[in-house]
Design an enzyme around this catalytic site. Structure first.
Site, short mmCIF file in Angstrom:
data_model
loop_
_atom_site.label_atom_id
_atom_site.label_comp_id
_atom_site.label_asym_id
_atom_site.label_seq_id
_atom_site.Cartn_x
_atom_site.Cartn_y
_atom_site.Cartn_z
N THR A 1 15.79 -5.31 -14.34
CA THR A 1 15.11 -6.55 -13.97
C THR A 1 14.45 -7.09 -15.24
O THR A 1 14.14 -6.32 -16.15
CB THR A 1 14.00 -6.30 -12.93
OG1 THR A 1 13.05 -5.42 -13.52
CG2 THR A 1 14.54 -5.69 -11.67
N GLU B 1 17.83 -6.78 -7.63
CA GLU B 1 17.83 -5.70 -6.63
C GLU B 1 18.77 -5.97 -5.46
O GLU B 1 19.00 -5.10 -4.64
CB GLU B 1 16.41 -5.50 -6.09
CG GLU B 1 15.45 -4.86 -7.07
CD GLU B 1 14.72 -5.86 -7.96
OE1 GLU B 1 15.23 -6.97 -8.15
OE2 GLU B 1 13.63 -5.52 -8.47
N LYS C 1 -4.27 -19.15 -3.51
CA LYS C 1 -5.07 -18.92 -2.31
C LYS C 1 -6.33 -19.76 -2.40
O LYS C 1 -7.25 -19.46 -3.15
CB LYS C 1 -5.39 -17.44 -2.17
CG LYS C 1 -4.09 -16.68 -1.90
CD LYS C 1 -4.28 -15.19 -1.77
CE LYS C 1 -2.91 -14.56 -1.50
NZ LYS C 1 -2.67 -13.33 -2.21
N TRP D 1 -2.96 -20.92 2.05
CA TRP D 1 -2.05 -20.53 0.99
C TRP D 1 -1.29 -21.78 0.55
O TRP D 1 -0.72 -22.49 1.38
CB TRP D 1 -1.04 -19.48 1.47
CG TRP D 1 -1.62 -18.10 1.58
CD1 TRP D 1 -2.94 -17.79 1.78
CD2 TRP D 1 -0.92 -16.87 1.51
NE1 TRP D 1 -3.09 -16.44 1.83
CE2 TRP D 1 -1.86 -15.84 1.68
CE3 TRP D 1 0.42 -16.53 1.33
CZ2 TRP D 1 -1.51 -14.49 1.66
CZ3 TRP D 1 0.77 -15.19 1.32
CH2 TRP D 1 -0.19 -14.18 1.48
P1 ADP Z 1 13.05 -10.80 -12.26
O1 ADP Z 1 12.53 -10.35 -10.94
O2 ADP Z 1 13.01 -9.75 -13.26
O3 ADP Z 1 12.51 -12.12 -12.72
P2 ADP Z 1 15.50 -11.56 -10.92
O4 ADP Z 1 16.53 -12.37 -11.57
O5 ADP Z 1 15.92 -10.39 -10.17
O6 ADP Z 1 14.59 -11.11 -12.10
O7 ADP Z 1 14.56 -12.50 -10.06
C1 ADP Z 1 14.51 -12.50 -8.67
C2 ADP Z 1 13.47 -13.46 -8.21
O8 ADP Z 1 13.79 -14.79 -8.59
C3 ADP Z 1 13.32 -13.54 -6.72
O9 ADP Z 1 12.54 -12.49 -6.22
C4 ADP Z 1 12.66 -14.89 -6.54
O10 ADP Z 1 11.27 -14.83 -6.77
C5 ADP Z 1 13.28 -15.70 -7.64
N1 ADP Z 1 14.38 -16.52 -7.10
C6 ADP Z 1 15.70 -16.27 -7.13
N2 ADP Z 1 16.39 -17.27 -6.56
C7 ADP Z 1 15.49 -18.18 -6.14
C8 ADP Z 1 15.56 -19.43 -5.46
N3 ADP Z 1 16.72 -19.98 -5.12
N4 ADP Z 1 14.40 -20.06 -5.18
C9 ADP Z 1 13.21 -19.54 -5.53
N5 ADP Z 1 13.08 -18.38 -6.17
C10 ADP Z 1 14.20 -17.69 -6.48
#
Ligand code: ADP
Length: 541
Positions: free
Chosen positions: A186, A331, A440, A445
């Site tokens: 990640t 993940e 918050k 929220w």
């Molecule tokens: P990291 O968590 O290390 O930044 P990832 O690429 O695995 O890398 O990121 C996943 C996260 O990206 C998700 O948990 C979410 O918060 C965000 N995310 C992914 N796709 C979207 C989307 N279409 N809209 C909003 N957030 C998104």
């Protein structure tokens, strides 16, 4: 009683074998980091993947060994996906945009034995090598003529030399489909990077699922260009889905700028693409400035961060390209949801239809999801109640690689995404925020994503971020941070007025700050941890 069907194991090598046999003339076109275009077929890619397999075995790479890449989207990276996994080793794709300390951490944590890199990354790997003792051999992904003189990289050789010494005679071995095939860390937006270790089974099930019409809809009729890098969650599975379906694959190499991308879209007849919102925002500006049109591009999938509805609308109305919004994480391999409409939505007017498609979408078969409140109780699917998003399924992580801390999952086996979401009656999930980014304010929220999406709908705003800043009365209030479009002016008052009537009164930002640029993570997301540091001490009345 057991079924009486063949017990063939799902293996990544089966995909390239299939493509080479049944789509032997479908092309892979790559822009090479060392210059020029490279063009060949799935049949050629299969031969070279087997040459690579023989080379790896000769070096002594065994089952489960990690072989790393620091590379762009190219045919050689594609061969590594198949050659490494095909022999039962693990292809560890590394994101070069991470901080050098994170790269060193990741390589040592994974104990990579070999590291394949593109010419662009030579200066980077020369800095990393002395700190990465497990890497026995560094392989430059180019011809021998590009090898640097006097380099001290251990075991340095060229990829083309490595392959040319080998025969393409090789039978992919059969093994348990739960064997690991690739590893991706990640990007550490909120924490230290953590390794997600995919299996052949999870990768193949994911590739088949993303191919479905309501997911990414991949077909032999498509020309697919993943603009999402192959080091970002396996380019969202497209290097598997394209050969699985026999689609032509176009790999843009290091040329991720709008002009280079546009040139390839046009010259190779790309029909379908994929990438993070930043890429499409940049491309839109380029298309507008040059009054360009797409001749073949019809669809793209946008994910990784929230896709602003204004961006979806602009692509559709000005450029004839449909954006499908999707959500996922490292993940989740990554696809979890995709925003494909149902029959009942077909009759909606365009504004209402956009409102549905702007959500992150419906669960793809294979990924189950639910939202829960603070006490862990499941919340209703009414599109209003929001809570922590939990997911489960055969391509969702069960534990991180060498995490040493079991129990990343809930007691009943769900993965906590760290996202806060709503789910509506039709199953459309909408991310309101990352749990750490939610503002918050009093008892309410506020979704930073909603405010950012609205801000970029203003014609003078190029990019926007919203963070919570301390407020004596409300504990936190939203601060809007804006990058203006080149040559355009807008005041803080104008922007604040723009929000009036478009969001609940308590959600309206309290203040606006203008910056030249916003910080991004290695995968193109807004780096809010940095913004919170930059604006530490900022407070609103
Ligand atoms: P990291 O968590 O290390 O930044 P990832 O690429 O695995 O890398 O990121 C996943 C996260 O990206 C998700 O948990 C979410 O918060 C965000 N995310 C992914 N796709 C979207 C989307 N279409 N809209 C909003 N957030 C998104």
């Amino acid at each position: 009683m057991q079924g009486l069907m063949m017990a063939d194991q799902l293996r990544v090598a089966g995909v390239i074998e299939h493509a080479a046999k049944w789509h032997s003339d479908a092309e892979i076109v790559s822009r090479l980091p060392e210059g020029g275009l490279h063009r060949y077929t799935y049949a050629d890619a299969h031969q070279r993947s087997k040459q690579l397999a023989n080379a790896l075995l000769k070096i002594g790479i065994a089952n489960g060994d990690r072989v790393a890449t620091i590379a762009w989207n190219t045919h050689r990276h594609f061969e590594l996906y198949y050659g490494v996994a095909g022999i039962g080793a693990v292809c560890h794709t590394i994101n070069p945009r991470l901080f050098p300390e994170q790269l060193v951490y990741i390589i040592n944590h994974a104990e990579d034995r070999l590291l394949f890199f593109d010419l662009t990354f030579l200066p980077l790997v020369e800095r990393l090598a002395p700190l990465c003792p497990t890497v026995e051999k560094w392989v430059l992904m180019a011809a021998a003529k590009h090898l640097p003189v006097g380099s001290e990289l251990p075991g340095l050789c060229s990829y083309e030399d490595l392959l040319s010494a080998e025969s393409p005679d090789y039978e992919w071995p059969m093994f348990d489909e739960n064997t690991a095939c690739s590893l991706c860390y990640t990007s550490g937006t909120t924490d230290q990077p953590k390794g997600v270790l995919y299996s052949h089974r999870s990768t193949l099930l994911h590739a088949m699922a993303i191919s479905l019409p309501d997911a990414l809809n991949c077909s032999a009729l498509d020309v697919i260009m993943p603009v999402v890098p192959m080091f970002h969650v396996n380019a969202w599975g497209l290097p598997y889905a394209a050969p699985l379906n026999g689609a032509k694959l176009v790999l843009p190499g290091a040329g991720m700028d709008a002009a280079s991308l546009y040139e390839l879209f046009e010259s190779e007849g790309v029909t379908f693409s994929a990438g993070v919102p930043t890429i499409w925002l940049g491309l839109l500006q380029f298309m507008r400035e040059g009054k360009h049109k797409f001749s073949t591009l019809r669809r793209t999938v946008v994910g990784g961060s929230s896709c602003p509805p204004a961006l979806m609308l602009a692509f559709e109305e000005e450029l004839g390209v449909t954006i499908k919004h999707a959500w996922g994480m490292t993940e989740t391999s990554p696809l979890g949801t995709a925003g494909h409409l149902k029959t009942k939505h077909q009759s909606l007017n365009s504004a209402d239809s956009l409102a549905v498609r702007a959500k992150q979408g419906r669960a793809v078969f294979g990924v189950d999801m639910k939202i829960v409140g603070d006490n862990g109780h499941e919340l209703p699917h009414d599109g209003v109640a929001f809570g922590d998003l939990l997911v489960r399924g055969p391509w969702v992580v069960a534990d991180y690689f060498r995490s040493g801390t079991p129990g990343e999952l809930t007691a009943d086996g769900w993965f906590r995404t760290g996202d806060v979401a709503t789910i509506d009656l039709d199953g459309f999930m909408q991310i309101t925020d990352r749990s750490k980014d939610v503002i918050k304010s009093g008892g309410e929220w506020i979704s930073s994503i909603d405010l950012e999406n609205l801000a970029v709908a203003h014609p003078a705003v190029a990019e926007a971020a919203v963070i919570g800043v301390p407020s004596a009365k409300w504990s936190e209030r939203p601060l809007l941070i804006v990058v203006r479009r080149p040559g355009m002016d807008v005041s803080a008052e104008d922007l604040l007025a723009f929000f009036k009537g478009k969001v609940a009164k308590f959600s309206e930002p309290d203040a606006v700050e203008f910056v030249e640029q916003l910080p991004h993570t290695a995968t193109g997301k807004l780096l809010k941890t940095q913004l919170r540091k930059d604006f530490a001490g900022y407070s609103v009345a």
